[in-house]
Design a protein around this motif. Structure first.
Motif, short mmCIF file in Angstrom:
data_model
loop_
_atom_site.label_atom_id
_atom_site.label_comp_id
_atom_site.label_asym_id
_atom_site.label_seq_id
_atom_site.Cartn_x
_atom_site.Cartn_y
_atom_site.Cartn_z
N TRP A 255 0.79 -1.09 -0.06
CA TRP A 255 0.09 0.09 0.13
C TRP A 255 0.90 1.38 -0.18
N VAL A 256 0.44 2.32 -0.67
CA VAL A 256 1.18 3.72 -0.69
C VAL A 256 0.14 4.54 -0.14
N ASP A 257 0.66 5.64 0.49
CA ASP A 257 0.11 6.80 1.28
C ASP A 257 -0.02 7.91 0.11
N LEU A 258 -1.20 8.19 -0.28
CA LEU A 258 -1.46 9.03 -1.53
C LEU A 258 -1.22 10.35 -0.95
N GLN A 259 -0.91 10.80 0.12
CA GLN A 259 -0.62 12.24 0.78
C GLN A 259 -1.78 12.97 0.60
N VAL A 260 -2.90 12.69 0.83
CA VAL A 260 -4.14 13.63 0.63
C VAL A 260 -3.88 14.90 1.48
N PRO A 261 -4.00 16.13 0.82
CA PRO A 261 -3.51 17.57 1.41
C PRO A 261 -4.33 17.96 2.82
N ARG A 262 -5.52 17.14 3.07
CA ARG A 262 -6.39 17.64 4.16
C ARG A 262 -6.98 16.26 4.97
#
Length: 336
Positions: A255-262
């Motif tokens: 799994w990869v963290d998509l780094q959602v801004p909020r």
């Protein structure tokens, strides 16, 4: 000769005015559409059930049409088969029982005419099935326990059904088989893959994965509250946990963290696309990841933070349902 010249002049003036007006009528819609996209705000359909809470929403596909079911304390249980434009009158519940406080309805992913509803009873939680129209059929009773959502996903020979801390397989022959029990964590999401139903992902505190229909399980290092699989034959799925959005492209192995801004409170995956996911943040903004590695961008902003849930229409890419404390709003995204 003189009168003919005046007529030509008069026609010329009127003709020019008509051409200018026609040009404006032609150009104005194009400019407005460009402005919507440029301003990162997508078109909205009218608000349904304004001022009423919509606490549960689910949808499925039947003969190419989206069947959407919603429930709230004031609106009752209703159904739409035209993408939320019109809704049925309240559907009577069995034995005048009331749905629980948590989301307890689930559409059968194999046939959207079939709805499952979990209701309270004196013996525990009663699971009912609705086949397009009443009457309801009671199919099972679960023991009384902590409030929990009703979860379903296709299996190789029926349905995975999750409730509380237990995952079952409900076969086509109406037989129930316990697949696995979690000791402490309540199940909050399950999904399987279109061409590999034996691979099932379960969100129960952490992400859990089975590659053999539930015989063996592996706990992954992803804290997960929701997991959603794509609807096309691919190994992609998305998960939500602690406000973070995760993505897998290899059947849940990594799994990869998509780094959602909020910080996100809900996610939704549209049909057809495998590289697009939507996220609803705590301020009522809807973000889109992708396609083609496009990253995150805001596609909708709520004037009031009333949306609590997000659902993608299972038949129409780019159509989203925002629901919560002030009814239901349909957002149309522009996807390539």
């Amino acid at each position: 000769m003189h009168g003919g010249k005046q007529a030509v002049l008069r026609f010329g003036k009127h003709g020019i005015a008509a051409l200018v007006l026609g040009g404006l009528l032609f150009v104005l819609p194009v400019v407005l559409a460009w402005w919507h996209v440029r301003g990162e705000t997508q078109p909205l359909r009218p608000l349904s059930f304004r001022g009423a809470q919509v606490l549960a929403l689910d949808a499925g596909v039947h003969e190419g049409l989206s069947w959407v079911y919603g429930w709230g304390p004031a609106m009752g249980l209703r159904r739409s088969i035209d993408g939320g434009r019109t809704w049925s009158p309240p559907i009577p519940l069995p034995d005048d029982r009331s749905p629980l406080a948590v989301p307890t309805l689930a559409v059968d992913p194999r046939d959207a005419r079939r709805l499952f509803l979990l209701l309270s009873s004196s013996r525990g939680q009663a699971l009912y099935r609705l086949e397009e129209f009443p009457p309801w059929e009671q199919v099972r009773t679960f023991a009384q326990g902590k409030p929990a959502p009703l979860l379903v996903a296709p299996s190789s020979d029926g349905l995975y059904v999750g409730w509380g801390t237990t995952l079952w397989v409900w076969s086509e022959h109406e037989e129930w088989r316990v697949v696995h029990k979690w000791d402490e964590n309540t199940l909050s999401g399950i999904t399987s893959f279109p061409v590999h139903r034996e691979i099932v992902l379960v969100a129960a505190g952490y992400m859990w994965r089975s590659a053999d229909g539930g015989e063996h399980w592996q706990r992954l290092d992803v804290e997960a509250e929701v997991v959603v699989g794509v609807r096309v034959p691919a190994g992609d799925a998305y998960a939500l946990g602690k406000g973070m959005v995760w993505h897998t492209a290899d059947w849940g192995l990594s799994w990869v963290d998509l780094q959602v801004p909020r910080k996100a409170r809900a996610i939704a995956v549209p049909p057809v696309y495998r590289d697009v996911v939507y996220a609803l943040d705590e301020d009522g903004q809807v973000w889109r990841w992708g396609p083609n590695g496009a990253g995150w961008q805001v596609i909708h902003r709520e004037k009031e933070v009333a949306a609590r849930g997000l659902l993608a229409d299972p038949a129409q890419p780019g159509t989203l349902y925002l629901f919560g404390d002030n009814g239901l709003r349909v957002v149309e995204d522009i996807l390539p």
